[in-house]
Design a protein around this motif. Structure first.
Motif, PDB file in Angstrom:
ATOM      1  N   LEU A  31       0.816  -1.222   0.000  1.00 18.79           N
ATOM      2  CA  LEU A  31       0.000   0.000   0.000  1.00 18.79           C
ATOM      3  C   LEU A  31       0.844   1.263   0.000  1.00 18.79           C
ATOM      4  CD1 LEU A  31      -2.948  -0.895   2.403  1.00 18.79           C
ATOM      5  CD2 LEU A  31      -2.857  -0.962  -0.082  1.00 18.79           C
ATOM      6  N   TYR A  76       3.984   1.488  -1.115  1.00 19.13           N
ATOM      7  CA  TYR A  76       5.152   1.291  -1.974  1.00 19.13           C
ATOM      8  C   TYR A  76       5.746   2.618  -2.434  1.00 19.13           C
ATOM      9  CZ  TYR A  76       7.911   0.358  -6.096  1.00 19.13           C
ATOM     10  OH  TYR A  76       8.935   0.353  -7.004  1.00 19.13           O
ATOM     11  N   LYS A  77       4.889   3.524  -2.901  1.00 16.89           N
ATOM     12  CA  LYS A  77       5.360   4.784  -3.479  1.00 16.89           C
ATOM     13  C   LYS A  77       6.079   5.646  -2.434  1.00 16.89           C
ATOM     14  CE  LYS A  77       1.370   6.193  -5.244  1.00 16.89           C
ATOM     15  NZ  LYS A  77       0.465   5.055  -4.895  1.00 16.89           N
ATOM     16  N   LEU A 137      10.100   6.422  -2.512  1.00 16.77           N
ATOM     17  CA  LEU A 137      10.578   7.803  -2.633  1.00 16.77           C
ATOM     18  C   LEU A 137      11.473   8.158  -1.451  1.00 16.77           C
ATOM     19  CD1 LEU A 137      10.512  10.262  -4.338  1.00 16.77           C
ATOM     20  CD2 LEU A 137       8.481  11.039  -3.142  1.00 16.77           C
ATOM     21  N   LEU A 179       7.853  17.153  -1.237  1.00 18.83           N
ATOM     22  CA  LEU A 179       6.493  16.862  -1.714  1.00 18.83           C
ATOM     23  C   LEU A 179       5.499  16.872  -0.566  1.00 18.83           C
ATOM     24  CD1 LEU A 179       6.859  13.971  -4.320  1.00 18.83           C
ATOM     25  CD2 LEU A 179       6.402  16.368  -4.718  1.00 18.83           C
ATOM     26  N   ASN A 237      16.849  -5.165 -12.320  1.00 21.58           N
ATOM     27  CA  ASN A 237      17.056  -3.731 -12.450  1.00 21.58           C
ATOM     28  C   ASN A 237      15.829  -2.901 -12.111  1.00 21.58           C
ATOM     29  OD1 ASN A 237      19.192  -2.148 -12.856  1.00 21.58           O
ATOM     30  ND2 ASN A 237      19.490  -2.709 -15.009  1.00 21.58           N
ATOM     31  N   SER A 238      14.813  -3.517 -11.515  1.00 28.38           N
ATOM     32  CA  SER A 238      13.679  -2.703 -11.112  1.00 28.38           C
ATOM     33  C   SER A 238      13.347  -3.028  -9.668  1.00 28.38           C
ATOM     34  CB  SER A 238      12.482  -2.933 -12.023  1.00 28.38           C
ATOM     35  OG  SER A 238      11.602  -3.876 -11.471  1.00 28.38           O
ATOM     36  N   LEU A 258      15.814   1.799 -10.595  1.00 31.20           N
ATOM     37  CA  LEU A 258      14.633   2.497 -11.094  1.00 31.20           C
ATOM     38  C   LEU A 258      14.871   2.881 -12.545  1.00 31.20           C
ATOM     39  CD1 LEU A 258      13.954   4.982  -8.145  1.00 31.20           C
ATOM     40  CD2 LEU A 258      12.629   2.946  -8.704  1.00 31.20           C
ATOM     41  N   ASP A 281      10.137   5.821 -13.804  1.00 27.90           N
ATOM     42  CA  ASP A 281       9.836   5.675 -12.372  1.00 27.90           C
ATOM     43  C   ASP A 281      10.189   6.963 -11.625  1.00 27.90           C
ATOM     44  OD1 ASP A 281       9.073   3.030 -12.701  1.00 27.90           O
ATOM     45  OD2 ASP A 281      11.072   2.243 -12.259  1.00 27.90           O
ATOM     46  N   VAL A 282      11.376   7.493 -11.929  1.00 26.12           N
ATOM     47  CA  VAL A 282      11.851   8.677 -11.214  1.00 26.12           C
ATOM     48  C   VAL A 282      10.966   9.879 -11.545  1.00 26.12           C
ATOM     49  CG1 VAL A 282      13.761  10.302 -10.976  1.00 26.12           C
ATOM     50  CG2 VAL A 282      14.215   7.855 -11.039  1.00 26.12           C
ATOM     51  N   SER A 302       7.615   9.834  -9.912  1.00 29.34           N
ATOM     52  CA  SER A 302       7.611  10.087  -8.463  1.00 29.34           C
ATOM     53  C   SER A 302       7.350  11.564  -8.159  1.00 29.34           C
ATOM     54  CB  SER A 302       8.920   9.617  -7.824  1.00 29.34           C
ATOM     55  OG  SER A 302       9.970  10.502  -8.118  1.00 29.34           O
ATOM     56  N   TYR A 340       3.754  11.962  -7.006  1.00 27.66           N
ATOM     57  CA  TYR A 340       3.259  11.260  -5.817  1.00 27.66           C
ATOM     58  C   TYR A 340       2.479  12.186  -4.882  1.00 27.66           C
ATOM     59  CZ  TYR A 340       5.966   7.059  -6.929  1.00 27.66           C
ATOM     60  OH  TYR A 340       6.472   5.932  -7.522  1.00 27.66           O
ATOM     61  N   GLY A 341       2.917  13.457  -4.797  1.00 31.37           N
ATOM     62  CA  GLY A 341       2.195  14.408  -3.953  1.00 31.37           C
ATOM     63  C   GLY A 341       0.772  14.596  -4.446  1.00 31.37           C
ATOM     64  N   ILE A 391      -0.989  12.524  -6.249  1.00 33.55           N
ATOM     65  CA  ILE A 391      -1.745  11.285  -6.101  1.00 33.55           C
ATOM     66  C   ILE A 391      -2.243  11.147  -4.670  1.00 33.55           C
ATOM     67  CG2 ILE A 391      -1.540   8.761  -6.161  1.00 33.55           C
ATOM     68  CD1 ILE A 391       0.531   9.228  -8.459  1.00 33.55           C
ATOM     69  N   ARG A 392      -1.396  11.536  -3.705  1.00 36.00           N
ATOM     70  CA  ARG A 392      -1.827  11.474  -2.304  1.00 36.00           C
ATOM     71  C   ARG A 392      -3.009  12.406  -2.033  1.00 36.00           C
ATOM     72  NH1 ARG A 392       0.944  10.626   2.204  1.00 36.00           N
ATOM     73  NH2 ARG A 392       0.780  12.797   2.797  1.00 36.00           N
ATOM     74  N   GLN A 432      -7.274   5.069  -4.678  1.00 35.65           N
ATOM     75  CA  GLN A 432      -6.311   5.132  -5.774  1.00 35.65           C
ATOM     76  C   GLN A 432      -4.925   5.566  -5.326  1.00 35.65           C
ATOM     77  OE1 GLN A 432      -8.384   7.532  -8.604  1.00 35.65           O
ATOM     78  NE2 GLN A 432      -9.304   5.733  -9.538  1.00 35.65           N
ATOM     79  N   ARG A 433      -4.869   6.253  -4.144  1.00 38.30           N
ATOM     80  CA  ARG A 433      -3.538   6.667  -3.696  1.00 38.30           C
ATOM     81  C   ARG A 433      -2.679   5.471  -3.311  1.00 38.30           C
ATOM     82  NH1 ARG A 433      -3.409   8.672   2.448  1.00 38.30           N
ATOM     83  NH2 ARG A 433      -1.252   8.106   2.106  1.00 38.30           N
ATOM     84  N   PHE A 434      -3.303   4.284  -3.142  1.00 38.24           N
ATOM     85  CA  PHE A 434      -2.534   3.099  -2.776  1.00 38.24           C
ATOM     86  C   PHE A 434      -2.103   2.278  -3.986  1.00 38.24           C
ATOM     87  CE2 PHE A 434      -5.249   3.813   1.033  1.00 38.24           C
ATOM     88  CZ  PHE A 434      -4.214   4.161   1.893  1.00 38.24           C
ATOM     89  N   LEU A 435      -2.492   2.717  -5.182  1.00 39.16           N
ATOM     90  CA  LEU A 435      -2.150   1.946  -6.383  1.00 39.16           C
ATOM     91  C   LEU A 435      -0.638   1.944  -6.610  1.00 39.16           C
ATOM     92  CD1 LEU A 435      -4.765   2.952  -9.100  1.00 39.16           C
ATOM     93  CD2 LEU A 435      -4.502   0.745  -7.974  1.00 39.16           C
ATOM     94  N   PRO A 436      -0.108   0.828  -7.112  1.00 39.39           N
ATOM     95  CA  PRO A 436       1.311   0.827  -7.475  1.00 39.39           C
ATOM     96  C   PRO A 436       1.540   1.722  -8.696  1.00 39.39           C
ATOM     97  CG  PRO A 436       0.268  -1.220  -8.142  1.00 39.39           C
ATOM     98  CD  PRO A 436      -0.746  -0.462  -7.340  1.00 39.39           C
ATOM     99  N   PRO A 437       2.778   2.234  -8.838  1.00 38.98           N
ATOM    100  CA  PRO A 437       3.062   3.186  -9.918  1.00 38.98           C
ATOM    101  C   PRO A 437       2.705   2.657 -11.301  1.00 38.98           C
ATOM    102  CG  PRO A 437       4.983   2.891  -8.505  1.00 38.98           C
ATOM    103  CD  PRO A 437       3.941   1.966  -7.991  1.00 38.98           C
ATOM    104  N   ILE A 496      -0.766   3.623 -12.514  1.00 42.45           N
ATOM    105  CA  ILE A 496      -1.194   5.017 -12.485  1.00 42.45           C
ATOM    106  C   ILE A 496      -1.449   5.516 -13.911  1.00 42.45           C
ATOM    107  CG2 ILE A 496      -0.427   7.360 -11.977  1.00 42.45           C
ATOM    108  CD1 ILE A 496       1.044   6.095  -9.568  1.00 42.45           C
TER     109      ILE A 496
END
Lengths: 311, 282
Positions: free
Chosen positions: A177, A179-180, A184, A195, A242-243, B103, B107-108, B111, B114-115, B117-118, B124-129, B132
């Motif tokens: 949940l 992860y992000k 980061l 952020l 690599n991920s 990464l 991915d970078v 990120s 992310y602000g 999305i929160r 949906q804020r819990f979805l993996p990247p 998205i």
């Protein structure tokens, strides 16, 4: 714990054991036959959960360079176990408290003096460990101490197994949940802060996860060797993929696989289970070190040979 | 002509308003009682010798460093609130990051969202990247396009050159679509082509009404690109249009403060810094 809740817990554990045995029966007979007895099945489930959970978290430990912190927390858990024994409260709570206090203490020393992180950790965890040894030498037999230090997975009972399972599921949920946020914070804490994320909560949350994982691993590998499970699976996966998600899944799988192989080797050869599991996971690391396609020693040597010499 | 999207009642609203900002790491304050108002919708360069407190100012604005005292308002709102709403973007120096991290470029850059999305909240804020989509996806694509990194989006970040790393960090800042863009030495160590691209993107961002605040000790770069220059050396030495601020006498002043004061206080380290910067200015 009320009786009904306990029965429910036993039911859940047995359901997981049932699921696990479906998988075990698919294994080659030589490997599967060690797991006929109920105590072996409980040991295997504990080892699997611990291996998977530590493997998952080991990716963060590797990327955040927290190996020494993991070592520090695992040693700092000892006085908590001893004090809990003394006060007759669940050892889980005692271990959590002293583990958390030690990581707070490390932070305080680091921030308010010129002592650097590595020395602050070494100082705090040896002090906590010494306190644990002193208390235990008064109250318990040396067998008891040996079990805490090096694990006793074959003696795992239902309450401990329930706890391990609960902790494992909660960590898995948190890691998925959040992860992000966790990614980061580990990659770039400054960006996380800018952020508007609360980085202190993430920092101590991650330390809490590690502490909980360590406490849950006490009976499987013991506090001396648990740090191997928090480093080696992640380090192995780091050489192979690599991920970050792939690294976490692979590290988890390596942790679980090592737990199964290590446990059955331990029973077969009649050696300590914690040591056997750690040796197996180290074996995986050696394989990756030598044969990883991109970053393995042999692969890199072969690629260098293919670079043509200037005429 | 420069856009001024926030003109209200004939005056340009201050994008950044700082009062009595004092920051100290150990003993001597790095920034001492700084008062500073910066105009909105401009490309602003903060210039000063090494150790003058430029990066410190930026880190305070980004929220990673707590000031001893002082008040900062962004677009006339408390800075904490603006940060929580992702209205401040920060581009660090690339040395601050571990580029061996597993990464991809995408991915970078993602990120940076992310602000947002929160704040959207919900499950949906819990979805993996990887799941998205929507606005975030489009914003990432745009930022990758602007920084010319679209064809490298799936590359692992450890395979990037220095200039490409800068561009990835710039894309991550752009994708926030923030009112205020903070950049720490965005042109340090990049080749000519990347430098040109970065400056073009920054001018374009300014033209869309965002405030761009960059810190540098590159006087030539500031002369070419900035709308507004702030000279800083523990205090604000001056601010105004580049021509006035980058005149020899002003540059001499910003370097001299460090030069004379440490002599009196016998502080050899800062003296070396000042000498080095004077050398660059000549």
């Amino acid at each position: 714990m009320s009786e009904r809740l306990y029965d429910m817990g036993v039911g859940v554990v047995d359901a997981f054991i049932g699921l696990m045995m479906i998988g075990v029966n698919l294994l080659p007979d030589a490997l599967a036959e060690s797991f006929q007895y109920a105590f072996m099945q409980r040991a295997l489930l504990t080892a699997l959960v611990v291996g998977g959970m530590c493997g998952l978290l080991s990716s963060y430990v590797i990327l955040k360079r927290w190996s020494l912190l993991g070592d520090a927390i695992s040693h700092a858990v000892l006085p908590g176990v001893a004090i809990a024994y003394l006060l007759n409260i669940p050892f889980f709570i005692g271990a959590l408290v002293t583990g958390a206090l030690t990581s707070l203490g490390i932070g305080v020393i680091e921030r308010h003096t010129r002592i650097k992180a590595d020395a602050a950790m070494g100082l705090m965890f040896t002090a906590a460990f010494a306190l644990g040894i002193v208390i235990i030498s008064q109250i318990a037999t040396s067998t008891h101490l040996m079990h805490i230090l090096f694990g006793n997975v074959l003696g795992v009972r239902y309450p401990a197994l329930m706890l391990t399972l609960a902790v494992g599921l909660v960590s898995l949920l948190v890691v998925i949940l959040y992860y992000k946020e966790l990614m980061l914070y580990v990659f770039d804490p400054v960006q996380a802060r800018s952020l508007g994320l609360n980085t202190s909560v993430i920092h101590y949350g991650l330390i809490l996860l590690l502490t909980v994982a360590i406490v849950a691993s006490l009976e499987t590998v013991g506090i001396i060797l648990v740090v191997a499970m928090l480093i080696t699976p992640g380090a192995t996966a780091y050489l192979l993929v690599n991920s970050l998600p792939a690294m976490m899944v692979l590290a988890s799988a390596i942790g679980m696989l090592s737990a199964v192989i290590g446990l059955s080797l331990a029973v077969r050869l009649d050696v300590a289970s914690g040591g056997a599991i750690v040796l197996v996971v180290t074996g995986f690391f050696l394989l990756a070190f030598l044969f990883a396609p991109q970053r393995g020693v042999i692969g890199r040597w072969l690629r260098r040979q293919r670079i043509p010499r200037p005429a | 002509m420069i856009n001024h999207p926030r003109i209200a009642g004939g005056t340009v609203e201050a994008a950044v308003s700082i009062r009595d900002l004092t920051v100290a790491y150990d003993r001597d304050p790095v920034l001492a009682g700084v008062d500073l108002d910066l105009p909105a919708g401009r490309l602003i360069t903060v210039l000063g010798p090494n150790g003058a407190g430029k990066s410190t100012l930026l880190r305070v604005l980004a929220g990673t460093l707590k000031p001893l005292r002082g008040e900062i308002r962004i677009n006339d709102r408390p800075i904490e609130e603006e940060r929580r709403k992702s209205r401040i973007a920060y581009m660090p120096q690339q040395e601050q990051l571990d580029w061996d991290f597993p990464l991809s470029v995408r991915d970078v850059v993602l990120s940076g969202r992310y602000g947002h999305i929160r704040q959207q909240g919900g499950w949906q804020r819990f979805l993996p990247p990887s799941l998205i989509r929507g606005d975030h996806y489009a914003a990432v694509r745009r930022a990758l396009q602007d920084t010319d990194m679209l064809d490298r989006q799936h590359a692992s970040i450890d395979s990037l050159s220095g200039g490409q790393r800068k561009r990835v960090l710039l894309a991550r800042a752009l994708v926030q679509e923030a009112d205020l863009l903070l950049l720490d030495e965005p042109l340090a160590g990049v080749d000519g082509a990347s430098e040109e691209l970065i400056m073009r993107v920054l001018r374009q961002t300014r033209d869309q009404g965002h405030t761009v605040l960059m810190v540098t000790h590159d006087i030539m770069g500031a002369r070419k690109s900035a709308d507004h220059v702030v000279l800083i050396n523990r205090q604000v030495v001056g601010q105004g249009p580049p021509d006035a601020m980058l005149a020899d006498d002003m540059l001499a002043r910003v370097a001299t403060i460090n030069w004379i004061k440490p002599m009196a206080e016998d502080h050899p380290v800062s003296r070396c810094d000042a000498a080095e910067t004077t050398g660059q200015g000549a």
